[in-house]
Scaffold this motif. Structure first.
Motif, mmCIF file in Angstrom:
data_model
loop_
_atom_site.group_PDB
_atom_site.id
_atom_site.type_symbol
_atom_site.label_atom_id
_atom_site.label_comp_id
_atom_site.label_asym_id
_atom_site.label_seq_id
_atom_site.Cartn_x
_atom_site.Cartn_y
_atom_site.Cartn_z
ATOM 1 N N VAL A 160 0.842 -1.206 0.000
ATOM 2 C CA VAL A 160 0.000 0.000 0.000
ATOM 3 C C VAL A 160 0.874 1.252 0.000
ATOM 4 O O VAL A 160 1.950 1.279 0.613
ATOM 5 C CB VAL A 160 -0.953 0.028 1.222
ATOM 6 N N PRO A 161 0.418 2.315 -0.680
ATOM 7 C CA PRO A 161 1.171 3.577 -0.701
ATOM 8 C C PRO A 161 0.864 4.416 0.534
ATOM 9 O O PRO A 161 0.286 5.497 0.459
ATOM 10 C CB PRO A 161 0.655 4.246 -1.980
ATOM 11 N N GLY A 162 1.226 3.903 1.682
ATOM 12 C CA GLY A 162 0.950 4.597 2.933
ATOM 13 C C GLY A 162 1.318 3.725 4.109
ATOM 14 O O GLY A 162 1.986 2.697 3.957
ATOM 15 N N ARG A 163 0.886 4.105 5.283
ATOM 16 C CA ARG A 163 1.233 3.402 6.513
ATOM 17 C C ARG A 163 0.036 2.621 7.050
ATOM 18 O O ARG A 163 -1.115 3.013 6.862
ATOM 19 C CB ARG A 163 1.733 4.382 7.575
ATOM 20 N N VAL A 164 0.352 1.542 7.729
ATOM 21 C CA VAL A 164 -0.675 0.638 8.248
ATOM 22 C C VAL A 164 -0.563 0.569 9.765
ATOM 23 O O VAL A 164 0.536 0.477 10.317
ATOM 24 C CB VAL A 164 -0.499 -0.770 7.652
ATOM 25 N N ASP A 165 -1.692 0.643 10.439
ATOM 26 C CA ASP A 165 -1.729 0.454 11.891
ATOM 27 C C ASP A 165 -1.504 -1.030 12.173
ATOM 28 O O ASP A 165 -2.345 -1.866 11.825
ATOM 29 C CB ASP A 165 -3.080 0.902 12.439
ATOM 30 N N ARG A 166 -0.396 -1.361 12.821
ATOM 31 C CA ARG A 166 -0.031 -2.763 13.025
ATOM 32 C C ARG A 166 -0.970 -3.472 14.009
ATOM 33 O O ARG A 166 -1.080 -4.693 13.984
ATOM 34 C CB ARG A 166 1.419 -2.865 13.506
ATOM 35 N N LEU A 167 -1.634 -2.717 14.880
ATOM 36 C CA LEU A 167 -2.539 -3.327 15.847
ATOM 37 C C LEU A 167 -3.892 -3.667 15.226
ATOM 38 O O LEU A 167 -4.473 -4.715 15.504
ATOM 39 C CB LEU A 167 -2.736 -2.393 17.047
ATOM 40 N N ALA A 174 -2.577 7.182 4.316
ATOM 41 C CA ALA A 174 -2.396 6.931 2.878
ATOM 42 C C ALA A 174 -3.128 8.016 2.106
ATOM 43 O O ALA A 174 -4.142 7.761 1.443
ATOM 44 C CB ALA A 174 -2.912 5.544 2.509
ATOM 45 N N PRO A 175 -2.641 9.266 2.181
ATOM 46 C CA PRO A 175 -3.385 10.397 1.610
ATOM 47 C C PRO A 175 -3.590 10.304 0.104
ATOM 48 O O PRO A 175 -4.596 10.788 -0.411
ATOM 49 C CB PRO A 175 -2.514 11.607 1.982
ATOM 50 N N ASN A 176 -2.654 9.693 -0.623
ATOM 51 C CA ASN A 176 -2.808 9.609 -2.074
ATOM 52 C C ASN A 176 -3.846 8.568 -2.486
ATOM 53 O O ASN A 176 -4.451 8.668 -3.551
ATOM 54 C CB ASN A 176 -1.463 9.292 -2.736
ATOM 55 N N LEU A 177 -4.060 7.564 -1.635
ATOM 56 C CA LEU A 177 -5.057 6.535 -1.926
ATOM 57 C C LEU A 177 -6.473 7.028 -1.613
ATOM 58 O O LEU A 177 -7.444 6.604 -2.234
ATOM 59 C CB LEU A 177 -4.742 5.275 -1.117
ATOM 60 N N ARG A 178 -6.586 7.896 -0.583
ATOM 61 C CA ARG A 178 -7.854 8.539 -0.200
ATOM 62 C C ARG A 178 -8.900 7.536 0.279
ATOM 63 O O ARG A 178 -10.095 7.668 -0.021
ATOM 64 C CB ARG A 178 -8.411 9.372 -1.366
ATOM 65 N N TRP A 179 -8.462 6.537 1.023
ATOM 66 C CA TRP A 179 -9.389 5.534 1.553
ATOM 67 C C TRP A 179 -9.648 5.726 3.044
ATOM 68 O O TRP A 179 -10.379 4.936 3.644
ATOM 69 C CB TRP A 179 -8.839 4.122 1.321
ATOM 70 N N GLY A 180 -9.063 6.720 3.663
ATOM 71 C CA GLY A 180 -9.231 6.897 5.090
ATOM 72 C C GLY A 180 -8.620 5.738 5.852
ATOM 73 O O GLY A 180 -7.665 5.096 5.398
#
Length: 409
Positions: A160-167, A174-180
């Motif tokens: 993914v082009p952004g960061r993921v909450d590991r918990l 992921a501002p460029n993906l715009r999925w919140g």
């Protein structure tokens, strides 16, 4: 065993575990043997004993267990100067992995075997509406699995082009993906019935190069993924760094231009607003004037290779802007290697000298080795594969029978 495999195996640490009957030691030995088989491509039991430092009897017992549980299989007969010719061991490539590489507006859906061979892939249009996009992705997964019905799919890896909450497994940034903060991992797992691993694209590029490429043995590196935005991954002392909230490495959103353009993250003048592929296209359009809406960054790269003046100027400016952000990264992290990935790699021979020209000579230190990812656009796919393999080759997974989920199900 091929030359590339031998070079990689040279970086695999030999066992420093004393003889023990503990489950931990057995698990670790099993995982190391499985990893050696994967790296080598085809290897004999005798070579496994030599490379691992384990007793031949220990290696034989582990190999038999891996054969029974179908993680490995016996392949062709190897060469021997004397005595019986050995049966070579290989990773069981009847097992497969589904890979999703997400970009703003589109995704790549692929299937790979455990040796890293990509067998089929499909480009899928996605939108800023996550649930509709997941429906499209699940349909594409079904299609690619149907194209390889004999593969027993073991899991899904997502870049993914952004960061993921590991918990929670939700998208954290992921501002460029715009999925919140959408829980994409959960949605894909529920839709496929498969275990899902998900990670930031830049981190996966580091993981890919550690498993398949040029970072074997490197302990300190930074990967810079140049695409619609700019993502960075950090390897420090041999470990991927995520920080306490998973946001470590978001250098693409550090401000470098006061009062600059509005970024997708909501701030102005972020590094990616002046150095990303979109920024290069914007600069080119400013120089060129009227440009067709269908003109993409890849068209820009082709024109730059053909030495068209405006394209050359736009690419040179992009490398100058990349150097501005890289200066901060070098001062703050002092990596041994900086690894660039993305479509920009296609013109690297023509413009990479700009980085050396622009980087300051005032840090009183040698510049790091600056290289590009192997296989250009495949780095994110290979990283997502490595993410799944890292999970399946762990002690807990390698001691169990692989999940036999038919691709067409």
């Amino acid at each position: 065993m091929n030359e590339r495999a031998l070079r990689q195996l040279a970086h695999v640490p030999r066992l420093a575990i004393q003889a023990s009957s503990s489950e931990t030691a057995r698990d670790t030995n099993r995982t190391i043997i499985l990893e050696l088989i994967r790296l080598a491509g085809a290897v004999s039991r005798a070579d496994l004993a030599r490379l691992s430092g384990l007793q031949k009897s220990t290696v034989s017992a582990i190999v038999e267990e891996l054969l029974v549980t179908h993680w490995v299989c016996e392949g062709e007969t190897g060469f021997s100067k004397r005595g019986r010719r050995p049966l070579m061991l290989e990773v069981n490539n009847e097992l497969g992995v589904v890979i999703l590489d997400l970009h703003p507006g589109h995704a790549i859906v692929a299937i790979s075997d455990f040796s890293g061979n990509f067998l089929v892939q499909e480009n899928v249009t996605i939108s800023s509406e996550p649930r509709r996009s997941v429906t499209q992705l699940l349909a594409a997964i079904k299609r690619v699995c149907s194209a390889k019905p004999k593969k027993a799919i073991q899991g899904v890896g997502i870049s993914v082009p952004g960061r993921v909450d590991r918990l929670t497994g939700r998208l954290a940034f992921a501002p460029n993906l715009r999925w919140g903060s959408f829980a994409i991992g959960k949605a894909i797992a529920e839709g496929t019935g498969l275990p899902v691993e998900i990670e930031n694209a830049a981190n996966l590029i580091i993981l890919a190069e550690r498993w398949f490429g040029s970072l074997s043995g490197v302990q300190d590196a930074v990967a810079i993924n140049v695409s619609e935005g700019i993502g960075t991954g950090i390897l420090a002392a041999g470990h991927l760094i995520s920080g306490w909230n998973g946001m470590a490495g978001e250098f693409g959103h550090m401000p470098v231009e006061h009062g600059g353009l509005l970024c997708g993250c909501g701030n102005r003048g972020c590094w990616e607003t002046i150095a990303s592929n979109q920024a290069a296209l914007r600069y080119y359009r400013k120089l060129k004037g009227k440009v067709p809406a269908s003109f993409t960054y890849r068209h820009l790269l082709v024109d730059a290779e053909d030495q068209k003046p405006e394209a050359m100027a736009a690419m040179r400016n992009q490398f100058v802007q990349l150097a501005r952000g890289l200066e901060t990264i070098l001062a703050g992290l002092s990596p041994e290697v900086v690894l660039f990935a993305g479509d920009i790699v296609a013109v690297w021979p023509y413009f990479s000298g700009v980085l050396a020209e622009e980087l300051p000579k005032t840090l009183n230190a040698r510049l790091p080795r600056i290289i590009t990812a192997a296989d250009c656009g495949m780095a994110r796919l290979r990283g997502a594969l490595a993410l799944v393999l890292q999970h399946h080759f762990s002690p807990a997974a390698s001691g169990s029978v692989p999940r036999r989920i038919a691709g067409g199900d």
